[in-house]
Design a protein around this motif. Structure first.
Motif, PDB file in Angstrom:
ATOM      1  N   HIS A  94      41.854  35.608  30.719  1.00  0.00           N
ATOM      2  CA  HIS A  94      40.729  34.969  29.884  1.00  0.00           C
ATOM      3  C   HIS A  94      39.992  35.946  29.193  1.00  0.00           C
ATOM      4  CE1 HIS A  94      38.167  31.928  28.173  1.00  0.00           C
ATOM      5  NE2 HIS A  94      37.209  32.750  28.414  1.00  0.00           N
ATOM      6  N   PHE A  95      40.197  36.125  27.914  1.00  0.00           N
ATOM      7  CA  PHE A  95      39.194  36.857  27.138  1.00  0.00           C
ATOM      8  C   PHE A  95      38.014  36.428  26.729  1.00  0.00           C
ATOM      9  CE2 PHE A  95      42.557  40.224  26.527  1.00  0.00           C
ATOM     10  CZ  PHE A  95      43.775  39.269  26.872  1.00  0.00           C
ATOM     11  N   PHE A  96      36.894  37.118  27.367  1.00  0.00           N
ATOM     12  CA  PHE A  96      35.332  36.612  26.877  1.00  0.00           C
ATOM     13  C   PHE A  96      35.313  37.203  25.494  1.00  0.00           C
ATOM     14  CE2 PHE A  96      35.666  36.494  31.510  1.00  0.00           C
ATOM     15  CZ  PHE A  96      35.031  35.247  31.883  1.00  0.00           C
ATOM     16  N   SER A  97      35.762  38.486  25.334  1.00  0.00           N
ATOM     17  CA  SER A  97      35.520  38.923  24.014  1.00  0.00           C
ATOM     18  C   SER A  97      36.751  39.876  23.633  1.00  0.00           C
ATOM     19  CB  SER A  97      34.452  40.017  24.082  1.00  0.00           C
ATOM     20  OG  SER A  97      34.662  40.950  24.989  1.00  0.00           O
ATOM     21  N   ASP A  98      36.559  40.630  22.654  1.00  0.00           N
ATOM     22  CA  ASP A  98      37.745  41.801  22.312  1.00  0.00           C
ATOM     23  C   ASP A  98      38.057  42.683  23.563  1.00  0.00           C
ATOM     24  OD1 ASP A  98      38.151  40.250  20.104  1.00  0.00           O
ATOM     25  OD2 ASP A  98      37.072  41.846  18.964  1.00  0.00           O
ATOM     26  N   LYS A  99      37.108  42.840  24.018  1.00  0.00           N
ATOM     27  CA  LYS A  99      37.162  44.005  25.231  1.00  0.00           C
ATOM     28  C   LYS A  99      37.263  43.382  26.755  1.00  0.00           C
ATOM     29  CE  LYS A  99      34.598  47.405  22.455  1.00  0.00           C
ATOM     30  NZ  LYS A  99      33.565  48.395  22.226  1.00  0.00           N
ATOM     31  N   ILE A 100      36.396  42.404  26.928  1.00  0.00           N
ATOM     32  CA  ILE A 100      36.428  42.062  28.495  1.00  0.00           C
ATOM     33  C   ILE A 100      37.385  40.787  28.794  1.00  0.00           C
ATOM     34  CG2 ILE A 100      34.678  41.462  30.092  1.00  0.00           C
ATOM     35  CD1 ILE A 100      34.532  43.989  29.304  1.00  0.00           C
ATOM     36  N   ALA A 101      37.970  40.961  29.794  1.00  0.00           N
ATOM     37  CA  ALA A 101      38.845  39.639  30.278  1.00  0.00           C
ATOM     38  C   ALA A 101      38.912  39.763  31.652  1.00  0.00           C
ATOM     39  CB  ALA A 101      40.188  39.916  29.700  1.00  0.00           C
ATOM     40  N   THR A 102      39.004  38.491  32.280  1.00  0.00           N
ATOM     41  CA  THR A 102      39.230  38.524  33.641  1.00  0.00           C
ATOM     42  C   THR A 102      40.684  37.614  33.892  1.00  0.00           C
ATOM     43  OG1 THR A 102      37.923  36.395  34.007  1.00  0.00           O
ATOM     44  CG2 THR A 102      36.748  38.615  34.375  1.00  0.00           C
ATOM     45  N   GLY A 103      41.011  37.500  35.222  1.00  0.00           N
ATOM     46  CA  GLY A 103      42.358  36.572  35.198  1.00  0.00           C
ATOM     47  C   GLY A 103      42.658  36.361  36.655  1.00  0.00           C
ATOM     48  N   LEU A 104      43.952  36.109  36.743  1.00  0.00           N
ATOM     49  CA  LEU A 104      44.403  35.781  38.201  1.00  0.00           C
ATOM     50  C   LEU A 104      45.913  36.178  38.018  1.00  0.00           C
ATOM     51  CD1 LEU A 104      43.373  34.714  40.838  1.00  0.00           C
ATOM     52  CD2 LEU A 104      44.449  32.480  40.118  1.00  0.00           C
ATOM     53  N   SER A 105      46.540  36.924  39.009  1.00  0.00           N
ATOM     54  CA  SER A 105      47.769  37.185  38.974  1.00  0.00           C
ATOM     55  C   SER A 105      48.408  37.180  40.372  1.00  0.00           C
ATOM     56  CB  SER A 105      48.125  38.569  38.480  1.00  0.00           C
ATOM     57  OG  SER A 105      47.485  39.407  38.942  1.00  0.00           O
ATOM     58  N   LEU A 106      49.643  37.046  40.426  1.00  0.00           N
ATOM     59  CA  LEU A 106      50.581  36.767  41.628  1.00  0.00           C
ATOM     60  C   LEU A 106      51.741  37.555  41.322  1.00  0.00           C
ATOM     61  CD1 LEU A 106      51.310  33.806  43.627  1.00  0.00           C
ATOM     62  CD2 LEU A 106      53.242  35.108  42.887  1.00  0.00           C
ATOM     63  N   ALA A 107      52.072  38.656  42.081  1.00  0.00           N
ATOM     64  CA  ALA A 107      53.110  39.454  41.947  1.00  0.00           C
ATOM     65  C   ALA A 107      54.003  39.610  43.442  1.00  0.00           C
ATOM     66  CB  ALA A 107      52.713  40.928  41.792  1.00  0.00           C
ATOM     67  N   TRP A 108      55.266  40.151  43.321  1.00  0.00           N
ATOM     68  CA  TRP A 108      56.147  40.028  44.513  1.00  0.00           C
ATOM     69  C   TRP A 108      57.048  41.175  44.234  1.00  0.00           C
ATOM     70  CZ3 TRP A 108      56.501  36.246  40.688  1.00  0.00           C
ATOM     71  CH2 TRP A 108      57.587  36.113  40.095  1.00  0.00           C
ATOM     72  N   ASN A 109      57.702  41.463  45.339  1.00  0.00           N
ATOM     73  CA  ASN A 109      58.407  42.567  45.284  1.00  0.00           C
ATOM     74  C   ASN A 109      59.439  42.425  46.702  1.00  0.00           C
ATOM     75  OD1 ASN A 109      59.234  44.549  43.373  1.00  0.00           O
ATOM     76  ND2 ASN A 109      57.234  44.693  43.176  1.00  0.00           N
ATOM     77  N   ASN A 110      60.917  42.830  46.590  1.00  0.00           N
ATOM     78  CA  ASN A 110      61.576  42.818  47.789  1.00  0.00           C
ATOM     79  C   ASN A 110      62.151  44.399  47.770  1.00  0.00           C
ATOM     80  OD1 ASN A 110      62.135  39.607  48.490  1.00  0.00           O
ATOM     81  ND2 ASN A 110      62.036  39.967  46.176  1.00  0.00           N
ATOM     82  N   TYR A 111      61.946  44.777  48.997  1.00  0.00           N
ATOM     83  CA  TYR A 111      62.394  46.253  49.362  1.00  0.00           C
ATOM     84  C   TYR A 111      63.633  46.034  50.379  1.00  0.00           C
ATOM     85  CZ  TYR A 111      57.918  47.254  47.388  1.00  0.00           C
ATOM     86  OH  TYR A 111      56.794  47.688  46.679  1.00  0.00           O
ATOM     87  N   ASP A 112      64.713  46.782  50.197  1.00  0.00           N
ATOM     88  CA  ASP A 112      65.645  46.831  51.009  1.00  0.00           C
ATOM     89  C   ASP A 112      66.283  47.795  51.327  1.00  0.00           C
ATOM     90  OD1 ASP A 112      68.075  45.552  52.703  1.00  0.00           O
ATOM     91  OD2 ASP A 112      68.904  44.413  50.948  1.00  0.00           O
ATOM     92  N   GLU A 113      66.341  48.380  52.509  1.00  0.00           N
ATOM     93  CA  GLU A 113      67.186  49.663  52.491  1.00  0.00           C
ATOM     94  C   GLU A 113      67.795  49.856  53.657  1.00  0.00           C
ATOM     95  OE1 GLU A 113      63.767  52.677  52.093  1.00  0.00           O
ATOM     96  OE2 GLU A 113      65.301  54.312  52.512  1.00  0.00           O
TER      97      GLU A 113
END
Lengths: 211, 202
Positions: free
Chosen positions: B55-74
């Motif tokens: 969410h952009f409060f202005s041109d400069k400031i934004a906040t948000g929420l994110s969900l990331a994931w990764n799978n490592y296999d070795e």
């Protein structure tokens, strides 16, 4: 839906949301896992002679199986153990001489999978030899345990007991355990090969075990 | 748990502000590739992603929420592992697998350039779920845990057409999480990551 981008985002999200993948187990070998366990206080150079029977105790939950492995399969495995013990400077003695070290091999076949047993469960298993041997009766004492407790398919355990100090200690102390664990092949030859490889690895990772 | 509550409070506070605001919002989906910086796994993961809301409060400031994931296999070839006092040793090959999923509240500072590029710096703070698994012969040792995670990042939004709401999202960052696993001697989980994604901004 006014904007096709929504559809695109939904589609990409769907694809990416498979999230957690599965490991690729294709490269895993079928070699036995080899674990060894030593008594911290044992002085391995303080022993000179050893004895190992030419049969292998066999524990199986298949009622048709015998309680001993004999003949050529046992001979191949026992000879490999002797070869390693000789190479480490110990001398084999036959009965009725009393050795400094007593070795015993136990093979375990567990047909069911996913069954966990407490450590040492196989001690006293029906058909398994008791703690009274030709050199005397002592209660078995285990300061160390096999490291893998979940017997799923196949295990081979090589126990080494301190006979030399049994009377002083008033027990028969296991000073070295080697355990081979893993899936068994349907071919006996393959299982013997894996066991032989595992025995050699057990000694290789135990450089302290020498005269 | 206290950390989670704080994150939740930040998010809910942010949501209230967002509801009252009439400024821009962005929803994005990215392909995230991670390069681990640790002993348990060292092979990069290409099986990762991220979904996010800003969410952009202005041109400069934004906040948000994110969900990331990764799978490592070795795959790790035959090796002997010893315990601390060298009374136990075990030799085996193994397949090591790590799944990680950071969930963060994000804070962004955007640089106004006047062209199609909108570069930004950001910081995500939150919690990371992770599972660690080691497969050997027919056995598996596994554990899962939660940790605190910090994700500093830089990136840019690229406007594909002047009037289009579609944005290309390019980003790179670092992921530091406090997930621990004593059995596998993991004290924390760290990785560099880069991502490419697509977003829709109203």
């Amino acid at each position: 839906m006014k904007n096709p981008v929504f559809l695109l985002i939904a589609a990409v999200t769907g694809v990416l949301f498979s999230c957690k993948s599965s490991p690729d187990l294709g490269k895993l070998s079928t070699a036995f896992i080899v674990s060894t366990n030593r008594a911290k206080t044992a002085n391995f150079s303080g022993y000179t002679t050893y004895h190992i029977p030419d049969t292998i105790s066999f524990v199986s939950n298949d009622k048709d199986d015998d309680t001993l492995i004999t003949g050529a399969p046992a001979q191949t495995i026992v000879n490999e153990i002797k070869k390693n013990m000789d190479a480490r400077g110990y001398t084999f003695v036959a009965r009725p001489a009393i050795p400094d070290l007593a070795l015993r091999a136990v093979a375990i076949k567990q047909v069911n999978t996913g069954v966990a047993y407490p450590p040492g469960w196989w001690w006293g298993y029906p058909g398994y030899p008791g703690g009274c041997w030709y050199w005397g009766c002592y209660p078995p004492y285990y300061p160390i345990y096999p490291t893998v407790y979940q017997y799923t398919v196949g295990d081979f355990i090589l126990e080494t007991f301190d006979v030399k100090n049994a009377e002083t200690n008033n027990n028969l102390q296991a000073i070295w355990l080697a355990q081979l664990s893993g899936v068994l092949s349907s071919t006996t030859t393959t299982n013997i090969e894996r066991t032989v490889d595992g025995i050699n690895q057990a000694y290789l990772q135990s450089p302290y075990f020498k005269k | 748990m206290k950390k989670l509550m704080i994150i939740l409070a930040i998010f809910l506070t942010g949501s209230t502000v967002m509801a009252q605001s009439n400024t821009a919002n962005l929803f994005g989906v990215s392909w995230e590739m991670a390069f681990p910086n640790g002993d348990f796994v060292s092979k990069p993961s290409y099986l990762g992603g991220r979904i996010e809301y800003r969410h952009f409060f202005s041109d400069k400031i934004a906040t948000g929420l994110s969900l990331a994931w990764n799978n490592y296999d070795e795959y790790v070839d035959h090796k002997t592992y010893e315990n601390a006092d060298q009374t136990q040793a075990i030799t085996t090959d193994m397949e090591r697998f790590v799944f990680s999923m950071p969930i963060t509240a994000d804070f962004y500072y955007n640089f106004k350039t006047g062209n199609r590029f909108s570069p930004y710096i950001g910081l995500g703070l939150g919690a990371q779920y992770s599972s660690q698994e080691a497969y050997y012969n027919i056995y598996v040792s596994e554990d899962n845990n939660w940790g605190f995670v910090a994700r500093p990042q830089i990136g840019t939004l690229i406007s594909l057409q002047p009037t289009s709401p579609t944005r290309l999202i390019l980003a790179a960052g670092y992921n530091y999480a406090t997930n621990k696993n004593e059995s596998f001697r993991i004290d924390n989980q760290q990785n560099f990551w880069i991502s490419i994604g697509i977003g829709w901004k109203n």
